[in-house]
Enzyme design. Sequence first.
Site, PDB file in Angstrom:
ATOM      1  N   ASP A   1      37.329  45.918  37.006  1.00  0.00           N
ATOM      2  CA  ASP A   1      38.222  45.062  37.788  1.00  0.00           C
ATOM      3  C   ASP A   1      38.154  45.431  39.261  1.00  0.00           C
ATOM      4  OD1 ASP A   1      40.913  43.245  37.665  1.00  0.00           O
ATOM      5  OD2 ASP A   1      41.172  44.870  39.109  1.00  0.00           O
TER       6      ASP A   1
ATOM      7  N   HIS B   1      45.064  36.447  43.521  1.00  0.00           N
ATOM      8  CA  HIS B   1      45.588  37.808  43.634  1.00  0.00           C
ATOM      9  C   HIS B   1      47.118  37.848  43.728  1.00  0.00           C
ATOM     10  CE1 HIS B   1      44.271  42.048  45.132  1.00  0.00           C
ATOM     11  NE2 HIS B   1      45.312  42.116  44.331  1.00  0.00           N
TER      12      HIS B   1
END
Length: 294
Positions: free
Chosen positions: A46, A107
């Site tokens: 990630d 995000h």
Amino acid sequence: MPASKSIKLNTGAEMPTLGLGTWRSQPGAVEHAVEYALKNGYRNIDTATAYGNESEVGQGIKKSGVPREEIFLTTKLNNPDMGRPKEALEYSLKQLDTPYLDLWLMHWPAPMTKEGGADKSIDWLDTWHEMEKLYKAHPEKIKAIGVSNFSVEYLKRLLSNSEVVPAVNQIELHPSCPQQEVIDLCVSKGIAVTGYSPLGSEGAPLLKNPTVVKIAEKYGVKPGTILISLQANRPNVNVLPKSVTNERILANATIIDLEPADVVELNQIAKTEPFRACHPSWAGWGNLGFTESV
């Protein structure tokens, strides 16, 4: 429930339960961490454009020798890029040196200017709609889309006004920040949950918490193993411990099955020691629907 090796997304894809997080990893160390993790069994990596390390992550993947198709790779749309998601996607693909993303996340639901302030001229929901279009138009580049740091309030707005249900919602998860309401909503809608900062972030007291230490001693493992395993024992949840040191990368890969009583006891910590490592009160966006008492 017992810890799983992977969770199934609403796209049908399998996402490994354990992943390597790269937030706040020092420049120059990320490439090695990714390479080492992949060579030692990790298959879930990630990153995010905001972390400034996509290029290093890509280099680490190449150096590992692990075939790209065996790796689940996630990155995230940066807040200042929410008015230009197509260009941001191409930038991430280039930096990572990969033809596709397994998962592309928004995000934060918080458009920002390049100077770091809130950009009130952009509605994050419009950005999500653009991500939907890109996902449908370019399945060869984006295997799944999702969100990160979405509270119940924001998820409800998205679900009521979108065609694509997010595959994942990535949120902060540890005993001092359980966010059970968010998890419950995600599970009910078929959205997987990825937990970041499972140890409570650097400097957090969870590794020395008496309950965590007691349960770790019971199983003969380190406190970090208990904290990581707690998330892996939740249904539909995977977890992203972060480290750049070989020893800790290996240690973080140990996941055990916890007894239900242990899970209940760990979940009581938030009642007396609430704590959030990444509180979203910056840039004029308030708390984004999160409550002060986590």
